[in-house]
Design an enzyme around this catalytic site. Structure first.
Site, PDB file in Angstrom:
ATOM      1  N   SER A  90       0.831  -1.202   0.000  1.00 30.99           N
ATOM      2  CA  SER A  90       0.000   0.000   0.000  1.00 30.99           C
ATOM      3  C   SER A  90       0.872   1.262   0.000  1.00 30.99           C
ATOM      4  O   SER A  90       1.612   1.475  -0.961  1.00 30.99           O
ATOM      5  CB  SER A  90      -0.941  -0.070   1.211  1.00 30.99           C
ATOM      6  N   HIS A 129      -8.330  -4.437  -0.764  1.00 37.13           N
ATOM      7  CA  HIS A 129      -6.989  -3.866  -0.575  1.00 37.13           C
ATOM      8  C   HIS A 129      -6.144  -4.743   0.357  1.00 37.13           C
ATOM      9  O   HIS A 129      -5.024  -4.387   0.705  1.00 37.13           O
ATOM     10  CB  HIS A 129      -7.140  -2.452   0.012  1.00 37.13           C
ATOM     11  N   ASP A 161     -10.184  -3.787  -5.564  1.00 39.09           N
ATOM     12  CA  ASP A 161      -9.488  -2.968  -4.564  1.00 39.09           C
ATOM     13  C   ASP A 161     -10.103  -1.563  -4.574  1.00 39.09           C
ATOM     14  O   ASP A 161     -10.022  -0.865  -5.584  1.00 39.09           O
ATOM     15  CB  ASP A 161      -7.988  -2.929  -4.934  1.00 39.09           C
TER      16      ASP A 161
HETATM   17  C1  MLT Z   1      -1.470   6.033  -0.103  1.00 44.06           C
HETATM   18  O1  MLT Z   1      -1.803   7.057   0.454  1.00 44.06           O
HETATM   19  O2  MLT Z   1      -0.292   5.706  -0.297  1.00 44.06           O
HETATM   20  C2  MLT Z   1      -2.558   5.158  -0.568  1.00 44.06           C
HETATM   21  O3  MLT Z   1      -3.770   5.813  -0.445  1.00 44.06           O
HETATM   22  C3  MLT Z   1      -2.554   3.880   0.147  1.00 44.06           C
HETATM   23  C4  MLT Z   1      -2.799   4.073   1.603  1.00 44.06           C
HETATM   24  O4  MLT Z   1      -1.863   4.302   2.329  1.00 44.06           O
HETATM   25  O5  MLT Z   1      -3.953   4.016   2.021  1.00 44.06           O
END
Ligand code: MLT
Length: 201
Positions: free
Chosen positions: A102, A183, A152
């Site tokens: 992520s 996700h 996702d």
């Molecule tokens: C981010 O901010 O890198 C993406 O939205 C993934 C997350 O951290 O939720």
């Protein structure tokens, strides 16, 4: 940067650079490292940005909308930190493979988008396109695994395809594995990443 380093049992194995998701720490992905490459040295880093006390690797303005100036600044900060850590711990700077989830996958993607020599390869679990409108460096011979979700809600399937296309356009060898677990980082996705890792390195 706050981090932990484990020397590993095989100094020739790729050094795993672990990059956690939002709200995580440098401890979160240690089990992932064990599955991907148990003998590897591990450099696990905590993001320097706090969002409501949750560590991250760069600021965002809203979910999925990144503060691009901060992303660029933090990408260079991490790039420089890897070089510094390679001297401190005595590993080869050109033998680093990132494994991120992520937000951690997004900063790993940004390293790839900015530098030809930042990473020898990357395992990206649920990454987004970190930046648009950049001319990517030459990523020939850089193997990349993308774990994507057909459903996702944070990174759409279309965005996963766009990222694949951009990385392939830069010459990277990209393997995409699709799951239907939103996700989430599922055990089947990690298992596929581990199989891929053994074949790639
Ligand atoms: C981010 O901010 O890198 C993406 O939205 C993934 C997350 O951290 O939720």
């Amino acid at each position: 940067m706050k981090h932990l380093f484990q020397p590993g049992t095989d100094t020739n194995a790729p050094v795993l650079l672990l990059l956690h998701g939002t709200g995580g720490t440098e401890h979160d992905l240690l089990p992932l490292a064990q599955l991907l490459s148990p003998s590897s040295p591990v450099l696990s880093v905590r993001g320097n940005v706090l969002e409501k006390r949750m560590p991250r690797f760069f600021r965002r303005l809203a979910e999925g909308i990144f503060d691009e100036e901060d992303l660029k600044f933090r990408t260079k900060e991490l790039y420089d930190f890897i070089a510094e850590a390679s001297e401190t711990y005595g590993f080869s700077r050109d033998n680093v493979v990132a494994a991120g989830y992520s937000n951690g996958a997004n900063i790993a993607g940004s390293l790839l988008f900015h530098y030809a020599d930042a990473l020898r390869g990357a395992v990206l679990h649920h990454p987004m396109v970190p930046l648009r409108g950049l001319a990517l460096p030459d990523l020939t011979n850089v193997p990349i695994f993308i774990g994507a979700g057909t459903n996702d809600p944070i990174c759409s399937a279309i965005e996963s395809e766009e990222l694949t296309y951009l990385l392939q356009g830069a010459g990277a060898s990209v393997t995409v594995h699709w799951e239907g677990n939103g996700h989430r980082l599922s055990s089947s996705e990690v298992q596929r990443a581990a199989e891929w890792f053994k074949a790639a390195f």
